[in-house]
Design an enzyme around this catalytic site. Structure first.
Site, PDB file in Angstrom:
ATOM      1  N   GLY A 125       0.822  -1.198   0.000  1.00  0.00           N
ATOM      2  CA  GLY A 125       0.000   0.000   0.000  1.00  0.00           C
ATOM      3  C   GLY A 125       0.862   1.255   0.000  1.00  0.00           C
ATOM      4  N   CYS A 126       0.200   2.409   0.043  1.00  0.00           N
ATOM      5  CA  CYS A 126       0.924   3.674  -0.080  1.00  0.00           C
ATOM      6  C   CYS A 126       1.687   4.029   1.199  1.00  0.00           C
ATOM      7  CB  CYS A 126      -0.043   4.780  -0.477  1.00  0.00           C
ATOM      8  SG  CYS A 126      -1.595   4.802   0.456  1.00  0.00           S
ATOM      9  N   TYR A 127       1.009   4.003   2.343  1.00  0.00           N
ATOM     10  CA  TYR A 127       1.708   4.268   3.595  1.00  0.00           C
ATOM     11  C   TYR A 127       2.806   3.231   3.827  1.00  0.00           C
ATOM     12  CZ  TYR A 127      -2.039   7.487   5.088  1.00  0.00           C
ATOM     13  OH  TYR A 127      -2.915   8.531   5.201  1.00  0.00           O
ATOM     14  N   THR A 128       2.536   1.999   3.421  1.00  0.00           N
ATOM     15  CA  THR A 128       3.454   0.902   3.697  1.00  0.00           C
ATOM     16  C   THR A 128       4.605   0.833   2.700  1.00  0.00           C
ATOM     17  OG1 THR A 128       1.961  -0.578   2.497  1.00  0.00           O
ATOM     18  CG2 THR A 128       1.734  -0.483   4.868  1.00  0.00           C
ATOM     19  N   THR A 129       4.621   1.774   1.766  1.00  0.00           N
ATOM     20  CA  THR A 129       5.782   1.951   0.894  1.00  0.00           C
ATOM     21  C   THR A 129       6.635   3.113   1.387  1.00  0.00           C
ATOM     22  OG1 THR A 129       4.704   1.027  -1.061  1.00  0.00           O
ATOM     23  CG2 THR A 129       6.532   2.548  -1.445  1.00  0.00           C
TER      24      THR A 129
END
Length: 344
Positions: free
Chosen positions: A147-151
């Site tokens: 996901g975005c936060y998790t990148t």
């Protein structure tokens, strides 16, 4: 030419996949699907694609049959059956949802309320953050796209964690996201009068991306890592700025930190380690697959402050998915993704 299909093509991430793949030199959009807009052309939903992509939305099954690789841009809980169909037919499957991201089914049940329907299929799946786990992705066919936060947050912290430069307790991640991260569906929190000229935290210390971030950092450190993660919603369309705080271990110097980051990312085209004195800014990565990282040391308190900026729709979703496709098929990793961010 690789035949690519997109299931969920009319959502924001699905639409971004269409936009990026239209310029890919070695892949083409062959079929798309959408439950909400089946039978309609995507250019009716997004007029920006008029005369560029007037493809009509079909069923998910038709997409699987026609394509070499299937991108699933779906909410969690909807990808597992599709992944199994692709696996049985020898098609590559890249999931932009959460169904294959977590190693632990117990964690998936806790945070998403679902179960693993096919445990063997989950064992085949790999986590597709190329800068950290490229070797795992090569040759695989089921990819869990982060996901975005998790990148953004793990890329900011990875060198510090992997090299033992910071304490693994007390890590704080403060992330601010553009509203496209909430998806195309309407809600009161993304309603223009409520969002415009505002800034607010949400799901404080309870966001479902938390275990995914912890899983990545734990894997890099070899120890269990817990973080305090607080996301915020910005009144902008795109971008995520993650400000990450970690306490430096005794006697770790600014020069050591800088060298660790330079060595870690020296061969990574999509990670731009900014020089001292510059700050990562979502303005400078818009529409691109880059992750900008700036490093700051609070010598008074002994803290590392690592800041990352990504476009949540590109590096945080569709761009990274195409990066994974390139790896699967042995293409140049930056193929179709060498996009220059606008200067203003």
């Amino acid at each position: 030419m690789i035949h690519a299909g997109i299931v969920g093509a009319t959502g924001y991430a699905g639409s971004e996949l269409v936009r990026l793949l239209l310029s890919h030199p070695e892949a083409e959009v062959t079929a798309i699907s959408s439950v909400s807009f089946e039978g309609k052309a995507i250019s009716e939903v997004y007029p920006a694609y008029f005369n560029l992509c007037d493809m009509v939305c079909e069923t998910a099954g038709q997409v699987v049959d026609k394509c070499d690789v299937v991108f699933a841009a779906l909410p969690h809980g909807l990808s597992q059956e599709l992944a199994k169909a692709c696996d049985e037919k020898g098609k590559a499957f890249i999931d932009l949802g959460a169904d294959f991201r977590l190693d632990s089914e117990e964690e998936y049940q806790k945070w998403y309320g679902g179960t693993y329907q096919d445990k063997e299929l989950h064992e085949k799946a790999v986590y597709g953050l190329p800068e950290l786990f490229r070797k795992d992705i090569l040759g695989k066919r089921v990819i869990a796209n982060p996901g975005c936060y998790t990148t953004g947050a793990p890329l900011a912290l990875a060198p510090a964690v992997a090299n033992g430069l910071i304490e693994l307790t007390g890590i704080i991640i403060d992330s601010k996201s553009g509203v496209t991260g909430a998806g195309r569906g309407l809600s009161q929190g993304t309603h223009y009068p409520d969002l415009n000229e505002g800034l607010h935290a949400y799901k404080v210390a309870s966001h479902r991306h938390t275990p995914e971030i912890e899983q990545t950092l734990s894997r890099l450190s070899g120890q269990k890592v817990h973080v305090t993660f607080v996301p915020h919603l910005l009144p902008v369309n795109r971008g995520i700025l993650s400000t990450c705080y970690g306490r430096l271990k005794p006697d770790v110097t600014k020069a050591q930190v800088r060298k660790a980051y330079e060595d870690f990312y020296q061969d990574e085209y999509f990670v731009r380690l900014l020089p001292d004195g510059m700050n990562a800014d979502i303005h400078n990565i818009k529409y691109s697959n880059f992750c900008d990282i700036s490093l700051h040391i609070d010598t008074r308190c002994g803290n590392l402050i690592a800041i990352s900026a990504i476009d949540n729709m590109v590096k945080g979703a569709a761009g990274q998915a195409i990066q994974n496709m390139n790896l699967i098929f042995g293409l140049e990793e930056a193929s179709g993704l060498a996009l220059v961010p606008p200067a203003f």
